[in-house]
Design an enzyme around this catalytic site. Structure first.
Site, PDB file in Angstrom:
ATOM      1  N   ASP A   1       6.161 -18.264  19.258  1.00  0.00           N
ATOM      2  CA  ASP A   1       7.054 -17.647  18.274  1.00  0.00           C
ATOM      3  C   ASP A   1       8.145 -18.619  17.822  1.00  0.00           C
ATOM      4  O   ASP A   1       8.427 -18.708  16.630  1.00  0.00           O
ATOM      5  CB  ASP A   1       7.684 -16.382  18.895  1.00  0.00           C
ATOM      6  CG  ASP A   1       8.510 -15.584  17.902  1.00  0.00           C
ATOM      7  OD1 ASP A   1       8.172 -15.597  16.705  1.00  0.00           O
ATOM      8  OD2 ASP A   1       9.499 -14.945  18.316  1.00  0.00           O
TER       9      ASP A   1
ATOM     10  N   LYS B   1       5.723 -18.541   9.258  1.00  0.00           N
ATOM     11  CA  LYS B   1       5.127 -18.732  10.571  1.00  0.00           C
ATOM     12  C   LYS B   1       4.719 -17.371  11.146  1.00  0.00           C
ATOM     13  O   LYS B   1       5.244 -16.362  10.667  1.00  0.00           O
ATOM     14  CB  LYS B   1       6.127 -19.426  11.480  1.00  0.00           C
ATOM     15  CG  LYS B   1       7.326 -18.532  11.784  1.00  0.00           C
ATOM     16  CD  LYS B   1       8.093 -19.079  12.908  1.00  0.00           C
ATOM     17  CE  LYS B   1       8.936 -18.082  13.580  1.00  0.00           C
ATOM     18  NZ  LYS B   1       8.349 -16.885  14.092  1.00  0.00           N
TER      19      LYS B   1
ATOM     20  N   GLU C   1      18.599 -15.492  22.787  1.00  0.00           N
ATOM     21  CA  GLU C   1      18.879 -14.243  22.073  1.00  0.00           C
ATOM     22  C   GLU C   1      19.226 -13.168  23.091  1.00  0.00           C
ATOM     23  O   GLU C   1      18.685 -13.163  24.194  1.00  0.00           O
ATOM     24  CB  GLU C   1      17.647 -13.807  21.279  1.00  0.00           C
ATOM     25  CG  GLU C   1      17.335 -14.716  20.112  1.00  0.00           C
ATOM     26  CD  GLU C   1      16.174 -14.178  19.298  1.00  0.00           C
ATOM     27  OE1 GLU C   1      16.426 -13.633  18.221  1.00  0.00           O
ATOM     28  OE2 GLU C   1      15.030 -14.302  19.759  1.00  0.00           O
TER      29      GLU C   1
ATOM     30  N   HIS D   1      10.667 -23.598  15.310  1.00  0.00           N
ATOM     31  CA  HIS D   1      12.110 -23.857  15.260  1.00  0.00           C
ATOM     32  C   HIS D   1      12.553 -24.975  16.231  1.00  0.00           C
ATOM     33  O   HIS D   1      13.243 -25.911  15.853  1.00  0.00           O
ATOM     34  CB  HIS D   1      12.915 -22.599  15.607  1.00  0.00           C
ATOM     35  CG  HIS D   1      12.552 -21.388  14.800  1.00  0.00           C
ATOM     36  ND1 HIS D   1      12.108 -21.452  13.505  1.00  0.00           N
ATOM     37  CD2 HIS D   1      12.580 -20.064  15.106  1.00  0.00           C
ATOM     38  CE1 HIS D   1      11.872 -20.222  13.051  1.00  0.00           C
ATOM     39  NE2 HIS D   1      12.143 -19.369  14.013  1.00  0.00           N
TER      40      HIS D   1
ATOM     41  N   GLU E   1      -4.091  -2.388  -2.410  1.00  0.00           N
ATOM     42  CA  GLU E   1      -4.648  -2.828  -1.129  1.00  0.00           C
ATOM     43  C   GLU E   1      -4.951  -4.302  -1.232  1.00  0.00           C
ATOM     44  O   GLU E   1      -5.520  -4.737  -2.245  1.00  0.00           O
ATOM     45  CB  GLU E   1      -6.015  -2.150  -0.921  1.00  0.00           C
ATOM     46  CG  GLU E   1      -6.013  -0.688  -0.691  1.00  0.00           C
ATOM     47  CD  GLU E   1      -5.946  -0.379   0.787  1.00  0.00           C
ATOM     48  OE1 GLU E   1      -6.115  -1.322   1.591  1.00  0.00           O
ATOM     49  OE2 GLU E   1      -5.701   0.783   1.119  1.00  0.00           O
ATOM     50  N   ILE E   2      -4.660  -5.014  -0.172  1.00  0.00           N
ATOM     51  CA  ILE E   2      -5.114  -6.404  -0.136  1.00  0.00           C
ATOM     52  C   ILE E   2      -6.639  -6.366  -0.029  1.00  0.00           C
ATOM     53  O   ILE E   2      -7.192  -5.609   0.772  1.00  0.00           O
ATOM     54  CB  ILE E   2      -4.473  -7.135   1.052  1.00  0.00           C
ATOM     55  CG1 ILE E   2      -3.005  -7.395   0.715  1.00  0.00           C
ATOM     56  CG2 ILE E   2      -5.212  -8.438   1.379  1.00  0.00           C
ATOM     57  CD1 ILE E   2      -2.186  -7.998   1.781  1.00  0.00           C
TER      58      ILE E   2
ATOM     59  N   LYS F   1      14.462 -14.115  25.256  1.00  0.00           N
ATOM     60  CA  LYS F   1      14.997 -12.831  24.782  1.00  0.00           C
ATOM     61  C   LYS F   1      15.798 -12.223  25.919  1.00  0.00           C
ATOM     62  O   LYS F   1      15.560 -12.515  27.091  1.00  0.00           O
ATOM     63  CB  LYS F   1      13.855 -11.878  24.423  1.00  0.00           C
ATOM     64  CG  LYS F   1      12.892 -12.424  23.369  1.00  0.00           C
ATOM     65  CD  LYS F   1      13.285 -12.027  21.982  1.00  0.00           C
ATOM     66  CE  LYS F   1      12.321 -12.548  20.939  1.00  0.00           C
ATOM     67  NZ  LYS F   1      12.896 -12.598  19.596  1.00  0.00           N
TER      68      LYS F   1
ATOM     69  N   ARG G   1       0.843  -1.198   0.000  1.00  0.00           N
ATOM     70  CA  ARG G   1       0.000   0.000   0.000  1.00  0.00           C
ATOM     71  C   ARG G   1       0.880   1.250   0.000  1.00  0.00           C
ATOM     72  O   ARG G   1       1.027   1.908   1.012  1.00  0.00           O
ATOM     73  CB  ARG G   1      -0.850  -0.041   1.260  1.00  0.00           C
ATOM     74  CG  ARG G   1      -2.176   0.633   1.105  1.00  0.00           C
ATOM     75  CD  ARG G   1      -3.034   0.326   2.283  1.00  0.00           C
ATOM     76  NE  ARG G   1      -2.236   0.279   3.515  1.00  0.00           N
ATOM     77  CZ  ARG G   1      -2.716  -0.023   4.703  1.00  0.00           C
ATOM     78  NH1 ARG G   1      -3.949  -0.330   4.855  1.00  0.00           N
ATOM     79  NH2 ARG G   1      -1.950  -0.030   5.765  1.00  0.00           N
TER      80      ARG G   1
HETATM   81  C1  BG6 Z   1      12.164 -15.660  14.295  1.00  0.00           C
HETATM   82  C2  BG6 Z   1      11.447 -15.154  15.519  1.00  0.00           C
HETATM   83  O1  BG6 Z   1      11.500 -16.752  13.759  1.00  0.00           O
HETATM   84  O2  BG6 Z   1      13.478 -16.040  14.643  1.00  0.00           O
HETATM   85  C3  BG6 Z   1      12.210 -14.022  16.165  1.00  0.00           C
HETATM   86  O3  BG6 Z   1      10.157 -14.688  15.158  1.00  0.00           O
HETATM   87  C4  BG6 Z   1      13.650 -14.411  16.390  1.00  0.00           C
HETATM   88  O4  BG6 Z   1      11.595 -13.648  17.388  1.00  0.00           O
HETATM   89  C5  BG6 Z   1      14.273 -14.979  15.121  1.00  0.00           C
HETATM   90  O5  BG6 Z   1      14.358 -13.253  16.803  1.00  0.00           O
HETATM   91  C6  BG6 Z   1      15.665 -15.492  15.355  1.00  0.00           C
HETATM   92  O6  BG6 Z   1      16.212 -15.948  14.146  1.00  0.00           O
HETATM   93  P1  BG6 Z   1      17.763 -16.228  14.017  1.00  0.00           P
HETATM   94  O7  BG6 Z   1      17.932 -16.835  12.667  1.00  0.00           O
HETATM   95  O8  BG6 Z   1      18.453 -14.912  14.195  1.00  0.00           O
HETATM   96  O9  BG6 Z   1      18.115 -17.180  15.132  1.00  0.00           O
END
Ligand code: BG6
Length: 514
Positions: free
Chosen positions: A262, A175, A243, A267, A110-111, A365, A68
């Protein structure tokens, strides 16, 4: 995970030195919805350029952005250019950029608006003619899942989901694949009502990481590891994705879901599946998926949620010499939130190979450092012909697959300390990617985008895997939602909340400090 080189046949265009990514995509158009988002700027556009730079995109390739914005083609090309300059991994080469930019188009829209999709269809037809993109189209939905239905319906209505003979139309989704089992099923219903499952590519970018694929090489290309890869020898497994960053500007996305949805649902459970599955009969998608599904079906959440799950939330403080905000102080986070930024769970696998071996998964985090690893902790030797003092500093043997950032494998075992006494101390034997290979690994998105364009499915989870993962996670999320208390606060720059340490201590273990 790729077909053997011999089976693919020699490709005259491929760089003979690049043996890892020798496949070149055929003519096609890649359309990105949500092209103004972070993912697109930081990962998708740079990956497209890197593929072009490695010679893996054909001359008949085009990139279309849809968003958009009142942009002309050249405005979008400038955005791509800047993203490439800032985030691409390979050096900028004018001639590569020139060729790529000739195939860049932008469709403002626009979607949900039919006129916009009509313009998109016309742009794609023009490219099919002018650039020879062959009627092959990939639609990358880098947009909130709530918009998927509208987009796929419109693609169908405008004939863009149709596959004429010899041509293809694929959809790529990111995802989160739903919010829980029920919504994942609904999402799948929406997408598969338009695209057959072989045309749906679900991205879990961890599967595109070189070191994750190396897990299969390590396990199944060697005789050394598989004999001890079971409950006779393995005591427990720790899978860590830590992280050091906070949620950044993603409050809107993150607060609605929390870290378990998340990254554990996708993962970490994918890492668990690859670590624990049986050997597939080949690395063809169907065989690989069958093994992953089998092991995920045997994996179960803890019986005692109170004892074997833990969650936390980072508080404000100091990290690496800088003052950082706590989760509750992040912009856009409501004071009443109970969203977790740290999660640890125990998963057990009910099969002969893994019965009795807990798999501990943790992620957070604002932890001490960015690190992802899979560590197999082995049982102690049944008998130690040493005095207790000799082995004071001997822990358990461990095999650690370092997924990132310091990619490699570590074997941890006891060795004699030099001297006249018999004293045993733990030492590491290391394989580091950087030290053993000169080629740099392709970024996960490069590999995955290339596989989408090639229609190569092994690295993309099927809906069944997604469902099985939600079946493991849903009861844990329900349990957390039923609690009156918020997640436990933890200091930034540390290793998470005390309750996570207590969770492991109950089983007689401690978390590794990678
Ligand atoms: C994403 C998550 O899938 O992976 C994020 O939504 C996360 O929250 C990210 O920071 C980390 O990815 P990578 O490749 O840096 O480990």
């Amino acid at each position: 995970m790729t077909t053997p080189l011999a089976a693919r046949g020699a490709n005259p265009l491929r760089d003979p030195l690049d043996r890892r990514m020798p496949r070149i995509a055929g003519p096609c158009v890649l359309v990105i919805f949500g092209v103004t988002g972070d993912l697109s700027t930081k990962k998708l556009m740079p990956a497209v350029y890197d593929l072009a730079n490695r010679g893996l995109l054909p001359p008949g390739f085009a990139l279309v952005g849809f968003a958009r914005r009142e942009w002309e083609h050249q405005d979008f090309a400038k955005i791509v250019h800047d993203a490439v300059r800032q985030h691409a991994r390979t050096p900028f080469r004018e001639e590569v950029w020139k060729q790529l930019s000739e195939g860049i188009r932008f469709v403002p829209g626009e979607i949900g608006d039919d006129d916009s999709v009509r313009r998109l269809r016309d742009t794609i037809s023009e490219l099919d003619e002018a650039r020879g993109t062959g009627g092959n189209h990939a639609f990358y939905l880098s947009i909130p899942p709530g918009l998927f239905q509208t987009v796929v319906d419109q693609l169908r209505e405008h004939g863009l989901a149709e596959q004429q003979s010899g041509q293809w139309s694929r959809v790529v989704i990111e995802k989160p694949f739903g919010h829980d089992l029920a919504s994942a099923r609904e999402l799948n219903r929406v997408v598969s009502s338009v695209f057959p499952s072989s045309s749906v590519f679900r991205i879990d970018h961890y599967l595109g990481k070189e070191t994750v694929q190396n897990l299969l090489a390590l396990r199944f290309a060697n005789q050394l590891f598989e004999p001890v890869w079971n409950n006779n020898y393995v005591d427990h497994v720790q899978i860590t994705m830590a992280e050091d960053i906070g949620i950044g500007g993603r409050a809107g996305y993150f607060d609605g879901i929390g870290i378990a949805r998340d990254v554990i649902q996708n993962h970490l459970l994918q890492l668990l599946a690859l670590t624990a599955m049986e050997e597939p009969t080949s690395f063809e998608a169907a065989q690989l998926r069958a093994e992953k599904q089998k092991v995920l079906a045997a994996a179960r959440p803890p019986e005692r949620m109170d004892l074997h799950t833990a969650r936390g939330r980072y508080r404000g403080g100091w990290q690496g010499g800088a003052k950082v905000a706590g989760y509750l102080e992040e912009k856009g986070i409501p004071a009443s939130t109970t969203t977790e930024t740290y999660a640890a769970i125990r998963v057990d696998i009910d099969n002969r190979r893994w019965a009795g071996v807990p798999f501990y998964l943790r992620t957070g985090k604002r932890l001490a450092r960015r690190v992802t690893e899979i560590a197999l902790g082995f049982k102690r030797a049944p008998h130690l012909p040493f005095t207790a003092t000799d082995t004071e500093e001997l822990g358990y043997n461990a095999l650690v697959l370092r997924i990132q950032p310091d990619e490699g494998v570590t074997l941890r075992f006891g060795a004699k300390v030099p001297g006249t006494q018999m004293e045993i101390r733990e030492v590491n034997m290391d394989f580091a990617y950087g030290g053993s290979f000169t080629e740099s690994s392709p970024e996960a998105y490069e590999r995955l985008i290339l596989d989408v364009l090639l229609g190569d499915p092994p690295l993309f989870p099927q809906h069944e895997e997604v469902e099985l993962s939600w079946q493991i996670l849903d009861p844990i999320l329900d349990y957390w939602a039923s609690l009156d208390t918020p997640p436990e606060d933890y200091e930034p720059g540390g290793w998470g909340p005390t309750c996570a340490n207590e969770m492991l201590a109950r089983d007689g273990h401690v978390w590794r400090r990678p």
